[in-house]
Scaffold this motif. Structure first.
Motif, PDB file in Angstrom:
ATOM      1  N   LYS A 114       0.871  -1.181   0.000  1.00  0.00           N
ATOM      2  CA  LYS A 114       0.000   0.000   0.000  1.00  0.00           C
ATOM      3  C   LYS A 114       0.906   1.229   0.000  1.00  0.00           C
ATOM      4  O   LYS A 114       1.799   1.346  -0.820  1.00  0.00           O
ATOM      5  N   ASP A 115       0.663   2.178   0.903  1.00  0.00           N
ATOM      6  CA  ASP A 115       1.598   3.296   1.036  1.00  0.00           C
ATOM      7  C   ASP A 115       2.949   2.790   1.520  1.00  0.00           C
ATOM      8  O   ASP A 115       3.995   3.341   1.196  1.00  0.00           O
ATOM      9  N   LYS A 116       2.893   1.708   2.320  1.00  0.00           N
ATOM     10  CA  LYS A 116       4.106   1.049   2.789  1.00  0.00           C
ATOM     11  C   LYS A 116       3.944  -0.452   2.561  1.00  0.00           C
ATOM     12  O   LYS A 116       2.881  -0.931   2.176  1.00  0.00           O
ATOM     13  N   TRP A 117       5.018  -1.173   2.786  1.00  0.00           N
ATOM     14  CA  TRP A 117       5.023  -2.620   2.581  1.00  0.00           C
ATOM     15  C   TRP A 117       4.786  -3.291   3.928  1.00  0.00           C
ATOM     16  O   TRP A 117       5.620  -3.232   4.817  1.00  0.00           O
ATOM     17  N   ASN A 118       3.616  -3.915   4.084  1.00  0.00           N
ATOM     18  CA  ASN A 118       3.249  -4.573   5.333  1.00  0.00           C
ATOM     19  C   ASN A 118       3.518  -6.070   5.220  1.00  0.00           C
ATOM     20  O   ASN A 118       2.986  -6.745   4.330  1.00  0.00           O
ATOM     21  N   ILE A 119       4.337  -6.598   6.133  1.00  0.00           N
ATOM     22  CA  ILE A 119       4.789  -7.986   6.064  1.00  0.00           C
ATOM     23  C   ILE A 119       4.445  -8.701   7.370  1.00  0.00           C
ATOM     24  O   ILE A 119       4.696  -8.186   8.461  1.00  0.00           O
ATOM     25  N   THR A 123       6.416 -18.491  11.873  1.00  0.00           N
ATOM     26  CA  THR A 123       7.371 -19.590  11.894  1.00  0.00           C
ATOM     27  C   THR A 123       7.211 -20.335  13.215  1.00  0.00           C
ATOM     28  O   THR A 123       6.364 -19.985  14.046  1.00  0.00           O
ATOM     29  N   SER A 124       8.053 -21.350  13.414  1.00  0.00           N
ATOM     30  CA  SER A 124       8.028 -22.084  14.677  1.00  0.00           C
ATOM     31  C   SER A 124       8.436 -21.195  15.845  1.00  0.00           C
ATOM     32  O   SER A 124       8.180 -21.508  17.005  1.00  0.00           O
ATOM     33  N   LYS A 125       9.073 -20.056  15.539  1.00  0.00           N
ATOM     34  CA  LYS A 125       9.500 -19.111  16.574  1.00  0.00           C
ATOM     35  C   LYS A 125       8.397 -18.124  16.943  1.00  0.00           C
ATOM     36  O   LYS A 125       8.569 -17.305  17.847  1.00  0.00           O
ATOM     37  N   GLY A 126       7.267 -18.184  16.220  1.00  0.00           N
ATOM     38  CA  GLY A 126       6.173 -17.262  16.498  1.00  0.00           C
ATOM     39  C   GLY A 126       5.865 -16.380  15.310  1.00  0.00           C
ATOM     40  O   GLY A 126       6.276 -16.653  14.179  1.00  0.00           O
ATOM     41  N   GLU A 127       5.142 -15.291  15.572  1.00  0.00           N
ATOM     42  CA  GLU A 127       4.727 -14.380  14.507  1.00  0.00           C
ATOM     43  C   GLU A 127       5.523 -13.088  14.577  1.00  0.00           C
ATOM     44  O   GLU A 127       5.798 -12.563  15.650  1.00  0.00           O
ATOM     45  N   GLN A 128       5.896 -12.577  13.400  1.00  0.00           N
ATOM     46  CA  GLN A 128       6.607 -11.311  13.314  1.00  0.00           C
ATOM     47  C   GLN A 128       5.895 -10.410  12.318  1.00  0.00           C
ATOM     48  O   GLN A 128       5.344 -10.875  11.324  1.00  0.00           O
ATOM     49  N   ASN A 129       5.916  -9.105  12.601  1.00  0.00           N
ATOM     50  CA  ASN A 129       5.299  -8.128  11.725  1.00  0.00           C
ATOM     51  C   ASN A 129       6.276  -6.989  11.475  1.00  0.00           C
ATOM     52  O   ASN A 129       7.039  -6.602  12.357  1.00  0.00           O
ATOM     53  N   LEU A 130       6.219  -6.455  10.272  1.00  0.00           N
ATOM     54  CA  LEU A 130       7.122  -5.370   9.923  1.00  0.00           C
ATOM     55  C   LEU A 130       6.478  -4.488   8.864  1.00  0.00           C
ATOM     56  O   LEU A 130       5.727  -4.965   8.003  1.00  0.00           O
ATOM     57  N   THR A 131       6.768  -3.194   8.941  1.00  0.00           N
ATOM     58  CA  THR A 131       6.342  -2.238   7.923  1.00  0.00           C
ATOM     59  C   THR A 131       7.584  -1.590   7.324  1.00  0.00           C
ATOM     60  O   THR A 131       8.435  -1.090   8.047  1.00  0.00           O
ATOM     61  N   VAL A 132       7.699  -1.647   5.991  1.00  0.00           N
ATOM     62  CA  VAL A 132       8.880  -1.167   5.297  1.00  0.00           C
ATOM     63  C   VAL A 132       8.489  -0.041   4.336  1.00  0.00           C
ATOM     64  O   VAL A 132       7.481  -0.136   3.627  1.00  0.00           O
ATOM     65  N   LYS A 133       9.289   1.010   4.303  1.00  0.00           N
ATOM     66  CA  LYS A 133       9.062   2.105   3.374  1.00  0.00           C
ATOM     67  C   LYS A 133       9.352   1.642   1.956  1.00  0.00           C
ATOM     68  O   LYS A 133      10.340   0.961   1.700  1.00  0.00           O
TER      69      LYS A 133
END
Length: 236
Positions: A114-119, A123-133
């Motif tokens: 979108k305006d940014k890249w939402n990821i 994984t087996s280690k859990g959930e991760q979230n990140l927003t990248v310009k």
């Protein structure tokens, strides 16, 4: 493209690119060389030994002006499924997924552009979230082999695109150069092809696209594995 096939753990790191937004330009598009549906099947070789297969499918959406580009890659007991929704006019991505199933554990990544890249990664280690310009123009790594077929190839042509790599949450500039034309022989047949060099930092990869109206990807060499075209299907 520029990624590791297997990753035991996803670690998100933002790759900062100086002047990224200012320098980004759209990939020039000559024409779309595929129809409403196409599936390309490849044999995968390592040191001339057959080790796996890959299928790339392109399908035009009936409700929106997009293409669905997906792939299934199988090597030994590991399977990689990817998918990218791209705009039919620019071939820039709308969303994507990247799923690995292996003995080391499963990885599931979903992204939205979108305006940014939402990821979002699971994984087996859990959930991760990140927003990248995002730069102004960008393309999804897992659709890159297919969308580059639309480029107006000629020997000596050179262009840079910004590659969004979901598996590492990085955006990397890739310089592409059409270095020559040469005959390529694969299980599907023989064709005169444009040889394209892709360079990201010190890494180089090579793609061979047919010099005809179909602009098929005949061969891809990522430095370790070589993909050779085996079958083309233009109907479900």
């Amino acid at each position: 493209m520029f990624k590791k096939f297997l990753m035991p753990v996803i670690i998100f790191t933002l790759f900062i690119l100086a002047g990224c937004s200012q320098n980004a330009k759209p990939m020039e598009i000559d024409r779309i060389p595929w129809g409403d549906y196409q599936r390309l099947t490849y044999d995968i070789f390592e040191n001339d030994k057959l080790i796996g297969t890959a299928e790339f499918t392109i399908e035009k959406s009936q409700s929106t002006n997009t293409y669905e580009m997906s792939s299934i890659t199988k090597i030994d007991s590991t399977q990689l499924n990817t998918g990218t929704t791209v705009k039919s006019d620019t071939l820039m991505p709308v969303s994507s997924y990247y799923n690995v199933m292996s003995a080391q554990g499963d990885i599931k990544i979903e992204t939205a552009y979108k305006d940014k890249w939402n990821i979002k990664a699971k994984t087996s280690k859990g959930e991760q979230n990140l927003t990248v310009k995002l730069p102004k123009y960008y393309y999804d790594n897992d659709s890159l082999l297919m969308i580059m077929r639309a480029y107006p190839f000629k020997v000596g042509a050179k262009f840079t695109i910004y590659d969004a790599i979901a598996s590492t949450a990085q955006i990397a500039p890739i310089t592409n150069k059409v270095v020559s034309k040469e005959k390529v022989i694969v299980p599907y047949g023989e064709a005169e092809c444009f040889k394209v060099e892709l360079k990201a930092g010190p890494s180089k990869q090579y793609i061979w696209y047919s010099d005809d109206e179909n602009r098929l990807l005949y061969q891809y060499d990522n430095g370790k594995l070589v993909y050779k075209l085996k079958k083309v299907e233009n109907n479900k």
